[in-house]
Design an enzyme around this catalytic site. Structure first.
Site, PDB file in Angstrom:
ATOM      1  N   ALA A  92      11.854  -0.558   5.164  1.00 16.15           N
ATOM      2  CA  ALA A  92      12.780  -1.689   4.990  1.00 16.15           C
ATOM      3  C   ALA A  92      12.063  -3.043   5.029  1.00 16.15           C
ATOM      4  O   ALA A  92      12.580  -4.028   4.490  1.00 16.15           O
ATOM      5  CB  ALA A  92      13.871  -1.634   6.057  1.00 16.15           C
ATOM      6  N   ARG A 103       2.636   2.850   9.655  1.00 11.35           N
ATOM      7  CA  ARG A 103       1.934   3.687  10.644  1.00 11.35           C
ATOM      8  C   ARG A 103       2.846   4.167  11.773  1.00 11.35           C
ATOM      9  O   ARG A 103       2.438   5.036  12.551  1.00 11.35           O
ATOM     10  CB  ARG A 103       0.752   2.915  11.233  1.00 11.35           C
ATOM     11  CG  ARG A 103      -0.372   2.656  10.231  1.00 11.35           C
ATOM     12  CD  ARG A 103      -1.560   1.984  10.906  1.00 11.35           C
ATOM     13  NE  ARG A 103      -2.663   1.772   9.977  1.00 11.35           N
ATOM     14  CZ  ARG A 103      -2.815   0.676   9.213  1.00 11.35           C
ATOM     15  NH1 ARG A 103      -1.934  -0.283   9.268  1.00 11.35           N
ATOM     16  NH2 ARG A 103      -3.858   0.564   8.400  1.00 11.35           N
ATOM     17  N   LYS A 147       4.267 -10.216   9.298  1.00  4.60           N
ATOM     18  CA  LYS A 147       3.770  -9.200  10.235  1.00  4.60           C
ATOM     19  C   LYS A 147       2.242  -9.193  10.190  1.00  4.60           C
ATOM     20  O   LYS A 147       1.586  -9.108  11.213  1.00  4.60           O
ATOM     21  CB  LYS A 147       4.312  -7.827   9.859  1.00  4.60           C
ATOM     22  CG  LYS A 147       3.699  -6.759  10.703  1.00  4.60           C
ATOM     23  CD  LYS A 147       4.447  -5.489  10.595  1.00  4.60           C
ATOM     24  CE  LYS A 147       3.676  -4.428  11.315  1.00  4.60           C
ATOM     25  NZ  LYS A 147       2.468  -4.053  10.546  1.00  4.60           N
ATOM     26  N   ASP A 148       1.690  -9.317   8.979  1.00  9.00           N
ATOM     27  CA  ASP A 148       0.240  -9.431   8.806  1.00  9.00           C
ATOM     28  C   ASP A 148      -0.088 -10.916   8.680  1.00  9.00           C
ATOM     29  O   ASP A 148      -0.497 -11.397   7.620  1.00  9.00           O
ATOM     30  CB  ASP A 148      -0.184  -8.640   7.564  1.00  9.00           C
ATOM     31  CG  ASP A 148       0.183  -7.173   7.704  1.00  9.00           C
ATOM     32  OD1 ASP A 148      -0.557  -6.451   8.357  1.00  9.00           O
ATOM     33  OD2 ASP A 148       1.239  -6.776   7.179  1.00  9.00           O
ATOM     34  N   MET A 204       0.828  -1.213   0.000  1.00 12.30           N
ATOM     35  CA  MET A 204       0.000   0.000   0.000  1.00 12.30           C
ATOM     36  C   MET A 204       0.863   1.264   0.000  1.00 12.30           C
ATOM     37  O   MET A 204       0.374   2.355   0.300  1.00 12.30           O
ATOM     38  CB  MET A 204      -0.926   0.000   1.214  1.00 12.30           C
ATOM     39  CG  MET A 204      -1.926  -1.147   1.160  1.00 12.30           C
ATOM     40  SD  MET A 204      -3.370  -0.856   2.158  1.00 12.30           S
ATOM     41  CE  MET A 204      -2.649  -0.698   3.766  1.00 12.30           C
ATOM     42  N   GLY A 205       2.152   1.101  -0.318  1.00 17.69           N
ATOM     43  CA  GLY A 205       3.023   2.265  -0.404  1.00 17.69           C
ATOM     44  C   GLY A 205       3.564   2.682   0.949  1.00 17.69           C
ATOM     45  O   GLY A 205       3.458   1.951   1.928  1.00 17.69           O
ATOM     46  N   ALA A 206       4.185   3.901   1.001  1.00 18.31           N
ATOM     47  CA  ALA A 206       4.939   4.356   2.176  1.00 18.31           C
ATOM     48  C   ALA A 206       5.957   3.267   2.537  1.00 18.31           C
ATOM     49  O   ALA A 206       6.029   2.795   3.674  1.00 18.31           O
ATOM     50  CB  ALA A 206       4.014   4.682   3.350  1.00 18.31           C
ATOM     51  N   HIS A 234       9.103  -3.678   3.577  1.00 23.25           N
ATOM     52  CA  HIS A 234       8.697  -3.892   2.177  1.00 23.25           C
ATOM     53  C   HIS A 234       9.924  -4.213   1.320  1.00 23.25           C
ATOM     54  O   HIS A 234       9.864  -5.077   0.446  1.00 23.25           O
ATOM     55  CB  HIS A 234       8.037  -2.625   1.610  1.00 23.25           C
ATOM     56  CG  HIS A 234       6.794  -2.191   2.322  1.00 23.25           C
ATOM     57  ND1 HIS A 234       6.752  -1.080   3.136  1.00 23.25           N
ATOM     58  CD2 HIS A 234       5.544  -2.705   2.344  1.00 23.25           C
ATOM     59  CE1 HIS A 234       5.530  -0.929   3.606  1.00 23.25           C
ATOM     60  NE2 HIS A 234       4.772  -1.898   3.156  1.00 23.25           N
TER      61      HIS A 234
HETATM   62  P1  AMP Z   1       1.291  -2.981   3.473  1.00 23.29           P
HETATM   63  O1  AMP Z   1       1.890  -1.939   2.597  1.00 23.29           O
HETATM   64  O2  AMP Z   1       1.231  -2.604   4.915  1.00 23.29           O
HETATM   65  O3  AMP Z   1       0.004  -3.551   2.947  1.00 23.29           O
HETATM   66  O4  AMP Z   1       2.320  -4.192   3.436  1.00 23.29           O
HETATM   67  C1  AMP Z   1       2.679  -4.806   2.235  1.00 23.29           C
HETATM   68  C2  AMP Z   1       3.370  -6.109   2.537  1.00 23.29           C
HETATM   69  O5  AMP Z   1       4.541  -5.851   3.316  1.00 23.29           O
HETATM   70  C3  AMP Z   1       2.493  -7.062   3.371  1.00 23.29           C
HETATM   71  O6  AMP Z   1       2.661  -8.386   2.897  1.00 23.29           O
HETATM   72  C4  AMP Z   1       3.047  -6.899   4.764  1.00 23.29           C
HETATM   73  O7  AMP Z   1       2.871  -8.035   5.582  1.00 23.29           O
HETATM   74  C5  AMP Z   1       4.516  -6.670   4.474  1.00 23.29           C
HETATM   75  N1  AMP Z   1       5.163  -5.982   5.596  1.00 23.29           N
HETATM   76  C6  AMP Z   1       4.786  -4.815   6.175  1.00 23.29           C
HETATM   77  N2  AMP Z   1       5.597  -4.532   7.212  1.00 23.29           N
HETATM   78  C7  AMP Z   1       6.500  -5.546   7.300  1.00 23.29           C
HETATM   79  C8  AMP Z   1       7.588  -5.844   8.155  1.00 23.29           C
HETATM   80  N3  AMP Z   1       7.932  -5.040   9.171  1.00 23.29           N
HETATM   81  N4  AMP Z   1       8.292  -6.980   7.941  1.00 23.29           N
HETATM   82  C9  AMP Z   1       7.962  -7.815   6.918  1.00 23.29           C
HETATM   83  N5  AMP Z   1       6.945  -7.594   6.067  1.00 23.29           N
HETATM   84  C10 AMP Z   1       6.224  -6.474   6.252  1.00 23.29           C
END
Ligand code: AMP
Length: 282
Positions: free
Chosen positions: A33, A188, A150-151, A28-30, A35
């Protein structure tokens, strides 16, 4: 690296790569490390002959809280740099209007794993995740996709989606990337107050202590209440849940278990943080 903003652009950029291994990393961007580690793993998995696709799309359909969506950080220029540095071949960066028809009327609901943990307190969230990931799978047609642990619940639900709908895609779970002080990286985290940022590593500390107690035979109820008490002793912190669940079904376990997951969601002021630890005890 190439960038697509529309579905048509994405299809034509992907056309020459069809038949090769295509590894997708939805985000989802932002980008941080955490990602970047998924993107690097995707590059390794794809090798020299394969193709790495990253999507950067702040999916409005998975937000159950309008304030959270409005304040979600957006850093598109930096995201493109990060993708480039990590060896991404194609970035898909659509707008919400490009992604969704205004009169869309199909939903995708997982009905078992989504009822607990984050699903219990974020109605519609995982249906929104399943919908967007399904759309991305249809658009990109990847051979593989990488999601972070993490998710953890998201990964478990998407594994179920791929299994139950016979999607020909291999999902890979990537380990959690943390700050040096143990806080799991999250887009976040930048919204935390300085006090809450300083206190937030308590999540990881309490999970590690709980893991030790689990190995030493402590009761599950005691383990969960200890984590809750520790976090809620921080001013302005309230736990949404602290639960020990089966790592596959995500439903609560009450006795020692093959592979369990201790999962936490806690509000630090108005920022909701999640973390987890896998535990095993024979
Ligand atoms: P998001 O942008 O939050 O939807 O995350 C995109 C992907 O990155 C998802 O598969 C998350 O589980 C993964 N992700 C986010 N934060 C972390 C982290 N700290 N360590 C490993 N994977 C992460």
């Amino acid at each position: 690296m190439q960038t697509a903003h529309t579905k048509e652009e994405l299809r034509s950029l992907l056309a020459p790569h069809r038949g090769s291994r295509i590894v997708l990393v939805p985000t989802m961007g932002a980008l941080h490390a955490g990602h970047a580690s998924l993107l690097t793993q995707a590059r390794e998995l794809a090798g020299e002959t394969g193709t790495v696709v990253a999507s950067v799309f702040l999916n409005p359909v998975q937000f159950d809280n309008a304030g959270d969506l409005a304040t979600y950080p957006k850093t598109p220029m930096q995201d493109l740099e990060t993708c480039d540095k990590c060896g991404v071949d194609i970035v898909f960066m659509p707008s919400a209007d490009t992604m969704y028809c205004s009169d869309r009327s199909i939903t995708m609901e997982e009905t078992h794993l989504s009822t607990v943990l984050c699903g219990a307190s974020r109605p519609g969230h995982f249906a929104g995740v399943c919908l967007v990931v399904n759309k991305l799978f249809n658009l990109v047609q990847p051979t593989d996709a990488i999601f972070g642990k993490k998710d953890y619940q998201q990964l478990a639900i998407l594994r179920r989606m791929v299994r139950d709908l016979d999607m020909p895609i291999t999902l890979h779970g990537a380990e959690i990337v943390r700050e040096d002080d143990g806080l799991a990286l999250s887009s976040r985290n930048v919204r935390l107050t300085p006090e809450h940022r300083a206190a937030a590593p308590a999540i990881r500390r309490s999970l590690l202590a709980a893991g030790k107690a689990y190995g030493e035979g402590a009761s599950i109820a005691d383990i969960c209440s200890q984590v809750r008490a520790e976090l809620e002793s921080i001013p302005g912190v309230r736990c949404d849940y602290v639960e020990l669940v089966d790592a596959v079904t995500l439903h609560e376990v009450t006795a020692p278990h093959r592979l369990a997951l201790l999962a936490v969601a806690a509000w630090f002021g108005d920022v909701r943080l999640i973390d987890n630890i896998e535990l095993s005890r024979s």
